[in-house]
Design a protein around this motif. Structure first.
Motif, PDB file in Angstrom:
ATOM      1  N   ARG A  63       2.324   4.750   7.145  1.00 35.67           N
ATOM      2  CA  ARG A  63       0.900   5.064   7.042  1.00 35.67           C
ATOM      3  C   ARG A  63       0.682   6.575   7.084  1.00 35.67           C
ATOM      4  O   ARG A  63      -0.034   7.103   7.938  1.00 35.67           O
ATOM      5  CB  ARG A  63       0.104   4.411   8.153  1.00 35.67           C
ATOM      6  N   VAL A 122      -4.400   5.957   8.819  1.00 33.08           N
ATOM      7  CA  VAL A 122      -3.481   6.738   7.985  1.00 33.08           C
ATOM      8  C   VAL A 122      -3.517   8.180   8.462  1.00 33.08           C
ATOM      9  O   VAL A 122      -4.579   8.738   8.717  1.00 33.08           O
ATOM     10  CB  VAL A 122      -3.892   6.653   6.493  1.00 33.08           C
ATOM     11  N   TYR A 145      -2.743   6.036  -2.530  1.00 33.00           N
ATOM     12  CA  TYR A 145      -2.373   5.221  -1.372  1.00 33.00           C
ATOM     13  C   TYR A 145      -3.067   3.858  -1.435  1.00 33.00           C
ATOM     14  O   TYR A 145      -2.471   2.834  -1.120  1.00 33.00           O
ATOM     15  CB  TYR A 145      -2.747   5.956  -0.079  1.00 33.00           C
ATOM     16  N   ARG A 178       3.742   4.436   2.710  1.00 32.73           N
ATOM     17  CA  ARG A 178       2.869   3.342   3.140  1.00 32.73           C
ATOM     18  C   ARG A 178       3.382   2.660   4.399  1.00 32.73           C
ATOM     19  O   ARG A 178       2.597   2.174   5.207  1.00 32.73           O
ATOM     20  CB  ARG A 178       2.724   2.329   2.008  1.00 32.73           C
TER      21      ARG A 178
END
Length: 146
Positions: free
Chosen positions: A92, A66, A130, A89
């Motif tokens: 990332r 990420v 997240y 998401r």
């Protein structure tokens, strides 16, 4: 005693360290000592976010790929107010917004330690969102002794 029977003069004392070879005071160096590194709020924010992100990446394998990025301001406010971060998401990516975090964060003591803890707390909250977890689950040992 010397050959002629007179007492010898004592050797002349050396010059003081501040005098040069011509008896004058030494000059200042041509090059000044290095200046302290420039330390701005932006750099301190980057360091705080980077440190927290590296800790989280090391502790949570899900966050290793990420990217933690820093943005200045969000594009628009939402129904909850001004967002402190945005999560993508699919890409990332977590984008933390510096100005809202610094300006809208509440500090009970305005010093560098508490500013850094506030910034790290926002990084933990964004990473917890997240991962769909509680922020305290991400690093329970990190804040144990504070």
């Amino acid at each position: 005693m010397s050959i002629w029977g007179r007492a010898r003069k004592p050797a002349p004392r050396g010059r003081a360290a501040r005098h040069g070879r011509h008896g004058r005071q030494g000059r200042s160096p041509v090059v000044r000592p290095p200046l302290p590194p420039i330390d701005t709020r932006v750099e301190r924010f980057d360091i705080a976010v980077g440190g927290a992100a590296e800790y989280l990446r090391a502790a949570w394998p899900e966050l290793r790929h990420v990217s933690f990025e820093i943005g200045r301001l969000p594009r628009a406010a939402d129904e909850d107010g001004i967002p402190r971060w945005t999560i993508d998401r699919d890409a990332r990516r977590i984008v933390l917004y510096r100005v809202p975090i610094e300006r809208l964060g509440r500090l009970h003591r305005a010093d560098e330690l508490h500013r850094r803890m506030m910034i790290e707390g926002e990084v933990f909250r964004a990473a917890a969102e997240y991962l769909d977890r509680d922020p305290w689950d991400l690093g329970p040992d990190r804040f144990r002794f504070l």
